[in-house]
Design a protein around this motif. Sequence first.
Motif, PDB file in Angstrom:
ATOM      1  N   LEU A  20      -0.425   2.614 -10.136  1.00  0.00           N
ATOM      2  CA  LEU A  20       0.375   2.384  -8.936  1.00  0.00           C
ATOM      3  C   LEU A  20      -0.401   1.555  -7.921  1.00  0.00           C
ATOM      4  O   LEU A  20       0.152   0.639  -7.299  1.00  0.00           O
ATOM      5  CB  LEU A  20       0.792   3.718  -8.321  1.00  0.00           C
ATOM      6  N   ARG A  23      -0.194  -2.030  -8.732  1.00  0.00           N
ATOM      7  CA  ARG A  23       1.107  -2.600  -8.369  1.00  0.00           C
ATOM      8  C   ARG A  23       1.215  -2.815  -6.866  1.00  0.00           C
ATOM      9  O   ARG A  23       1.840  -3.772  -6.403  1.00  0.00           O
ATOM     10  CB  ARG A  23       2.222  -1.691  -8.875  1.00  0.00           C
ATOM     11  N   ILE A  24       0.595  -1.923  -6.085  1.00  0.00           N
ATOM     12  CA  ILE A  24       0.592  -2.083  -4.627  1.00  0.00           C
ATOM     13  C   ILE A  24      -0.238  -3.305  -4.244  1.00  0.00           C
ATOM     14  O   ILE A  24       0.182  -4.133  -3.435  1.00  0.00           O
ATOM     15  CB  ILE A  24       0.058  -0.810  -3.951  1.00  0.00           C
ATOM     16  N   GLU A  28       3.756  -5.801  -5.926  1.00  0.00           N
ATOM     17  CA  GLU A  28       4.915  -5.429  -6.736  1.00  0.00           C
ATOM     18  C   GLU A  28       5.588  -4.175  -6.198  1.00  0.00           C
ATOM     19  O   GLU A  28       6.820  -4.054  -6.228  1.00  0.00           O
ATOM     20  CB  GLU A  28       4.472  -5.209  -8.183  1.00  0.00           C
ATOM     21  N   HIS A  29       4.786  -3.225  -5.693  1.00  0.00           N
ATOM     22  CA  HIS A  29       5.335  -1.990  -5.121  1.00  0.00           C
ATOM     23  C   HIS A  29       5.143  -2.028  -3.618  1.00  0.00           C
ATOM     24  O   HIS A  29       4.017  -1.959  -3.117  1.00  0.00           O
ATOM     25  CB  HIS A  29       4.636  -0.761  -5.705  1.00  0.00           C
ATOM     26  N   THR A  30       6.241  -2.126  -2.867  1.00  0.00           N
ATOM     27  CA  THR A  30       6.174  -2.138  -1.402  1.00  0.00           C
ATOM     28  C   THR A  30       7.022  -1.031  -0.794  1.00  0.00           C
ATOM     29  O   THR A  30       7.238  -1.004   0.415  1.00  0.00           O
ATOM     30  CB  THR A  30       6.639  -3.499  -0.842  1.00  0.00           C
ATOM     31  N   THR A  33       6.053   5.965  -1.021  1.00  0.00           N
ATOM     32  CA  THR A  33       5.222   6.623  -2.029  1.00  0.00           C
ATOM     33  C   THR A  33       5.588   8.100  -2.175  1.00  0.00           C
ATOM     34  O   THR A  33       4.874   8.850  -2.845  1.00  0.00           O
ATOM     35  CB  THR A  33       3.732   6.496  -1.683  1.00  0.00           C
ATOM     36  N   ALA A  36       5.420   9.919  -5.609  1.00  0.00           N
ATOM     37  CA  ALA A  36       4.608   9.073  -6.495  1.00  0.00           C
ATOM     38  C   ALA A  36       3.260   9.738  -6.775  1.00  0.00           C
ATOM     39  O   ALA A  36       2.709  10.431  -5.934  1.00  0.00           O
ATOM     40  CB  ALA A  36       4.378   7.711  -5.856  1.00  0.00           C
ATOM     41  N   PRO A  94       1.321   0.042   0.594  1.00  0.00           N
ATOM     42  CA  PRO A  94       2.489  -0.794   0.260  1.00  0.00           C
ATOM     43  C   PRO A  94       2.940  -1.705   1.394  1.00  0.00           C
ATOM     44  O   PRO A  94       3.383  -2.837   1.151  1.00  0.00           O
ATOM     45  CB  PRO A  94       3.572   0.227  -0.084  1.00  0.00           C
ATOM     46  N   THR A 109       1.964  -6.896   3.911  1.00  0.00           N
ATOM     47  CA  THR A 109       1.579  -6.140   2.719  1.00  0.00           C
ATOM     48  C   THR A 109       0.103  -6.319   2.359  1.00  0.00           C
ATOM     49  O   THR A 109      -0.357  -5.788   1.347  1.00  0.00           O
ATOM     50  CB  THR A 109       2.448  -6.543   1.512  1.00  0.00           C
ATOM     51  N   LYS A 257       5.036   4.980   3.615  1.00  0.00           N
ATOM     52  CA  LYS A 257       4.341   4.116   2.655  1.00  0.00           C
ATOM     53  C   LYS A 257       2.848   4.349   2.816  1.00  0.00           C
ATOM     54  O   LYS A 257       2.175   3.684   3.596  1.00  0.00           O
ATOM     55  CB  LYS A 257       4.729   2.662   2.879  1.00  0.00           C
TER      56      LYS A 257
END
Length: 271
Positions: A20, A23-24, A28-30, A33, A36, A94, A109, A257
Motif C-alpha cells: 500500500l 501505491r501511495i 496510485e492510492h490517494t 486509509t 486498510a 495519500p 500528494t 488519509k
Amino acid sequence: MQTADYSDFKQSVLDQAASLRSRIRSGEHTGTTSGAAHSLIQGNVVILPADWAADFLMYCQNNPVALPLIGVSEPGDPALPELGRDLDIRTDIPEYQVFRDGARAETVTDIRELWQGDFVTFVLGCSFSFEDALTRAGLTVRNVEQGSNVSMYRSSIATRPAGRFHGNMVVSMRPFNGADAIRAIQVTTRLPKAHGAPVHIGDPSQIGIADLAKPDFGDPVTIREGELPLFWACGVTPQLALENARPPIAITHVPGKMLLTERLNEELAVL
C-alpha cells in the motif's frame, strides 16, 4: 499464537503495508486509509517549523486524548525509523493539507518540493487503529462497512491551550446499538494512544453538533433505528489549532488519509 505463527502473521501485515505504501508513493492510492492494512498503527500527522515545535509538543502533552503522541522526528529529517524502516514523510501520505498563515491553502500528494530543513514531524495516534480492534471484537464499524471515510465534526469541547495553540476538539462518530456500544467502549478504553474511550455518547447537540448528516470532515454514514452515536476525540483537532495559531506554514494529512506505520495496533493496548 505460536512464535512462528506470530512471525508469519506480522510479516504478512508488513508486506501488505509495503504494497500500500508503494501505491501511495506512486500516487496510485490517494483515498482514505480506513480499513486498510489491518492490524497496523495509522497516524495523524502535523509538520511544523522547528520554532513552533515546542509549543505544539506542549499542546500534545496538555491534550493526550485528542493528540496522543506516538512519534516525533529530528528537525529536517523526513524519516521516522521507530515507525517504519524506510518511511519517508514527504511521500507516504495519500494526500497532504498545506496551511499558510492558518488558512487551508492547497492539497498535494507529495511534499518534497515544500520540504524545509527545519521541519519537525509529529505523528499522533488515530481512531483507525481502534477500528481494527472493534472489527476483531466482532463489531461492525459503519464507515468501513459502507466503504466511506469516517464522519468527523467540529465540537464545542475546548482543548487545553499551550503557547500559540488553542481551539475546540474535533470528534469522529460511529453508531452502535446499545449492547455493541458498551462493547465498543470496553475495547477502545484499552487503546489510549488511539484516543481511548468515547468523549461523548448520544445527543450531538450537547457538544455543539447541529446535524449528523453534515459532517465537517469525512462522509456521512447511516444511523439505523435504535442506534446511538458514539463520539471519539479525533486527530483532526490540531488542524483547528493551526487555523488559530497561524504558523507561516504547516502541513498535515487530509482527514481520513493517514500515515501507515509498521507497528502493530496491539502495541498501543493497555493490558
